[in-house]
Scaffold this motif. Sequence first.
Motif, PDB file in Angstrom:
ATOM      1  N   ARG A  95       0.864  -1.282   0.013  1.00 54.82           N
ATOM      2  CA  ARG A  95      -0.119  -0.067  -0.047  1.00 54.82           C
ATOM      3  C   ARG A  95       1.016   1.205   0.043  1.00 54.82           C
ATOM      4  N   ASN A  96       0.605   2.133  -0.841  1.00 55.59           N
ATOM      5  CA  ASN A  96       1.190   3.379  -1.016  1.00 55.59           C
ATOM      6  C   ASN A  96       2.892   3.274  -0.995  1.00 55.59           C
ATOM      7  N   GLY A  97       3.422   2.241  -1.682  1.00 55.14           N
ATOM      8  CA  GLY A  97       5.004   2.283  -1.781  1.00 55.14           C
ATOM      9  C   GLY A  97       5.469   1.398  -0.621  1.00 55.14           C
ATOM     10  N   PHE A  98       4.705   0.767   0.180  1.00 55.55           N
ATOM     11  CA  PHE A  98       4.884   0.007   1.459  1.00 55.55           C
ATOM     12  C   PHE A  98       4.371  -1.335   1.146  1.00 55.55           C
ATOM     13  N   SER A  99       5.341  -2.389   1.677  1.00 57.91           N
ATOM     14  CA  SER A  99       4.765  -3.743   1.861  1.00 57.91           C
ATOM     15  C   SER A  99       4.823  -3.935   3.365  1.00 57.91           C
ATOM     16  N   LEU A 100       3.694  -4.769   3.561  1.00 56.27           N
ATOM     17  CA  LEU A 100       3.371  -5.307   5.031  1.00 56.27           C
ATOM     18  C   LEU A 100       4.519  -6.546   5.227  1.00 56.27           C
ATOM     19  N   VAL A 101       5.317  -6.206   6.677  1.00 56.53           N
ATOM     20  CA  VAL A 101       6.125  -7.050   7.177  1.00 56.53           C
ATOM     21  C   VAL A 101       5.633  -8.091   8.068  1.00 56.53           C
ATOM     22  N   GLU A 102       4.645  -7.221   9.017  1.00 57.86           N
ATOM     23  CA  GLU A 102       4.199  -8.131  10.036  1.00 57.86           C
ATOM     24  C   GLU A 102       2.997  -7.419  10.588  1.00 57.86           C
ATOM     25  N   GLU A 103       1.846  -8.121  11.066  1.00 61.31           N
ATOM     26  CA  GLU A 103       0.653  -7.541  11.714  1.00 61.31           C
ATOM     27  C   GLU A 103       0.414  -8.215  12.939  1.00 61.31           C
ATOM     28  N   ARG A 104       0.152  -7.532  13.740  1.00 64.56           N
ATOM     29  CA  ARG A 104      -0.297  -8.182  15.137  1.00 64.56           C
ATOM     30  C   ARG A 104      -1.307  -7.440  15.948  1.00 64.56           C
ATOM     31  N   GLN A 105      -2.355  -7.882  16.383  1.00 61.47           N
ATOM     32  CA  GLN A 105      -3.341  -7.305  17.308  1.00 61.47           C
ATOM     33  C   GLN A 105      -2.573  -7.374  18.686  1.00 61.47           C
ATOM     34  N   LEU A 106      -2.423  -6.169  19.353  1.00 57.32           N
ATOM     35  CA  LEU A 106      -1.710  -5.941  20.661  1.00 57.32           C
ATOM     36  C   LEU A 106      -2.647  -5.088  21.573  1.00 57.32           C
ATOM     37  N   PRO A 107      -3.394  -6.210  22.638  1.00 59.74           N
ATOM     38  CA  PRO A 107      -4.070  -5.596  23.690  1.00 59.74           C
ATOM     39  C   PRO A 107      -3.393  -4.634  24.283  1.00 59.74           C
ATOM     40  N   GLU A 108      -1.853  -4.813  24.694  1.00 62.92           N
ATOM     41  CA  GLU A 108      -1.254  -3.951  25.483  1.00 62.92           C
ATOM     42  C   GLU A 108      -1.202  -2.515  24.878  1.00 62.92           C
ATOM     43  N   VAL A 109      -1.376  -2.494  23.486  1.00 64.68           N
ATOM     44  CA  VAL A 109      -1.367  -0.964  23.008  1.00 64.68           C
ATOM     45  C   VAL A 109      -2.656  -0.569  22.610  1.00 64.68           C
ATOM     46  N   GLY A 110      -3.651  -1.378  22.804  1.00 68.01           N
ATOM     47  CA  GLY A 110      -5.079  -1.144  22.523  1.00 68.01           C
ATOM     48  C   GLY A 110      -5.592  -1.107  21.217  1.00 68.01           C
ATOM     49  N   GLY A 111      -4.783  -1.931  20.241  1.00 68.48           N
ATOM     50  CA  GLY A 111      -5.227  -1.962  18.834  1.00 68.48           C
ATOM     51  C   GLY A 111      -4.197  -2.844  18.014  1.00 68.48           C
ATOM     52  N   THR A 112      -4.033  -2.341  16.926  1.00 73.18           N
ATOM     53  CA  THR A 112      -3.302  -3.145  15.772  1.00 73.18           C
ATOM     54  C   THR A 112      -1.927  -2.508  15.601  1.00 73.18           C
ATOM     55  N   ALA A 113      -0.786  -3.229  15.444  1.00 75.16           N
ATOM     56  CA  ALA A 113       0.595  -2.743  15.102  1.00 75.16           C
ATOM     57  C   ALA A 113       0.890  -3.335  13.841  1.00 75.16           C
ATOM     58  N   ARG A 114       1.408  -2.547  12.785  1.00 76.98           N
ATOM     59  CA  ARG A 114       1.756  -3.187  11.558  1.00 76.98           C
ATOM     60  C   ARG A 114       3.307  -2.701  11.280  1.00 76.98           C
ATOM     61  N   LEU A 115       4.107  -3.551  10.847  1.00 77.21           N
ATOM     62  CA  LEU A 115       5.609  -3.092  10.592  1.00 77.21           C
ATOM     63  C   LEU A 115       5.557  -2.960   8.991  1.00 77.21           C
ATOM     64  N   TRP A 116       5.912  -1.994   8.294  1.00 78.66           N
ATOM     65  CA  TRP A 116       5.867  -1.802   6.832  1.00 78.66           C
ATOM     66  C   TRP A 116       7.293  -1.491   6.494  1.00 78.66           C
ATOM     67  N   ARG A 117       7.460  -1.858   5.406  1.00 82.30           N
ATOM     68  CA  ARG A 117       8.900  -1.438   4.709  1.00 82.30           C
ATOM     69  C   ARG A 117       8.733  -0.862   3.334  1.00 82.30           C
ATOM     70  N   HIS A 118       9.327   0.219   3.191  1.00 77.03           N
ATOM     71  CA  HIS A 118       9.235   0.988   1.893  1.00 77.03           C
ATOM     72  C   HIS A 118       9.977   0.307   0.796  1.00 77.03           C
ATOM     73  N   ASP A 119       9.306  -0.005  -0.106  1.00 76.44           N
ATOM     74  CA  ASP A 119       9.690  -0.738  -1.268  1.00 76.44           C
ATOM     75  C   ASP A 119      10.937   0.106  -2.097  1.00 76.44           C
ATOM     76  N   ALA A 120      10.857   1.149  -2.423  1.00 77.92           N
ATOM     77  CA  ALA A 120      11.954   2.066  -3.181  1.00 77.92           C
ATOM     78  C   ALA A 120      13.394   2.254  -2.252  1.00 77.92           C
ATOM     79  N   THR A 121      13.123   2.328  -1.048  1.00 75.61           N
ATOM     80  CA  THR A 121      14.235   2.938  -0.163  1.00 75.61           C
ATOM     81  C   THR A 121      14.711   1.642   1.113  1.00 75.61           C
TER      82      THR A 121
END
Length: 590
Positions: free
Chosen positions: A3-29
């Motif tokens: 999405r928008n030049g980024f690829s999803l590396v990892e997605e995790r539901q984290l109750p500790e942060v009250g939501g969803t955390a996603r790690l993205w990597r920018h394709d070009a850089t």
Amino acid sequence: MGRNGFSLVEERQLPEVGGTARLWRHDATGAELLSVCNADENKCFGVSFRTPPTDSTGVAHILEHSVLCGSERYPVKEPFVELLKGSLQTFLNAFTFPDKTCYPVASANLQDFHNLVDVYLDAVFHPRISEDIFRQEGWHVEAGPDDAPWTYRGVVYNEMKGAYSSPDSVLAEKSQQAVFPDTLYSLDSGGDPERIPDLSYAAFRDFHRRHYQPGNARFFFWGDDPEEARLARIDAELARLEPRGPEAADAADAADAAVPLQKRLDAPRRVVVPYAADPGETRALFTVNWLLGERGDVREALLMEMLEHILEGLPGSPLRQALISSGLGEDTTGCGLETDLRQMYYSTGLKGVKPDDLPRAEALILETLRGLAENGIPAEAVEAAVNSVEFAYRENNSGRFPRGLAAMIQALSTWLYDGDPLAPLAWEAPLAAIKARLAAGEPVFEDALRRHFLDNPHRAHVVLLPDSSLGETRLDAEAARLEALRAAASPERRGALVRETRRLEEAQTTPDSAEALATIPALGLADLPPQNQPLPLTERRLPQTALAHELPTAGIAYVSLLLPVTRLPERLLPLLPLFCRSLTETGTAR
């Protein structure tokens, strides 16, 4: 998924942060972006760079100051001062750590948040960082037209001279350096005043070129703003830069950015340094410091937080009480558990100690720890430590810092060293594991005392001894250095320095143009909510009046009791604060 030049590396539901955390990597850089989506209206953004120093000239610290002095799109001298005039920001600052530099902002207003993000992104990637800015924020020789002595000036230079005149600051710096004698942590990233004038403008510019590039950037978002807009904003910013991801960086850059591990020493070491003291001062300061494990071991880090609370978290904690009640010093010192570096360390000690009493005071620390390991830690102390640390994590009260900023610093404790950025945020499982071991009767903290303290030879004893002549010696050395520069300078060079000094003064006093000021974004009435957000309120009679506010507090109830003091004699009113503290902070048998 991209999405928008980024690829999803990892997605995790984290109750500790009250939501969803996603790690993205920018394709070009190759830039990485950690996106935490939750219901927190206090949105937070940060961009951080790994900035390990190779000397103690303070280049990372000077650069942190300098990039905030105007940029390509916002060419004003102090964009953040101007930004504050039309912002609802809840946080706006920057930090230099021993191995990283962070630029975080926060706001509960979406348009304001986007304004802050835009200004910060332009600042770090497209700063003006002219030679005058380097001289203003870092260091320069101030030369007048007459025969007056030359002087060193500069924001960071003056700041660090102040830090080096503080015994507590020097002790903290020397303690870290003693624990890490072979790595970049043995250097002063803030800058040693004696070394700052060794930094050249060319080296300063090169440091920005090598480290402030996308492949070395870690972007962080937190809050209720749309994730698509986050990715699009960073993608658009990175598109303005030349592609220079990890694969494009040369080998020297990659080596410079690495943060190596400190090899473990097989015997304790002792470091004795002087500190600038007032005439007649005879008291010393000292710390005992241990190298612990890597911060990436989240369970061990959590366990050490609990052990720190057991040892020194309360006035009656055994190590703190032993040091204070010994009468050997005036107060405890040391940072306690340090978790912001790749490897953790523990530091404790005393200040206001007679030099002859140093051996006894240092031995007292080891004796106290040995007694706790051999005789066992009281069960109530263990329970209090576990409950306190667990409550702190569940409450997530970061004080004046936004919660998102606290989460960013936690994530960087592993992310900066190419570890899992989500691991420090997912603390429920490590907490449950520690509690399970305690429930099974394991001597968890006694074992930790032996492993990390008593049987750990990587220990550094740091002593600061008073030297009433040190301050004058430093001033004389600085004056001699400047006089040598002056004597070696040609008449042409002396004239150039006088002109540079005058030009810098003129630049500092010349106001920004109206065109430049107009580039700074500001909120308008249309960006502000027309009404305040009302807090939920329920009123009850018990028969006393009780006001209840149903708010998302992670299941924690907060109670404030307001008691009338109209019947208290006026002569006792000055004692009321002391009584209130005693009531809540003093332990009693019943």
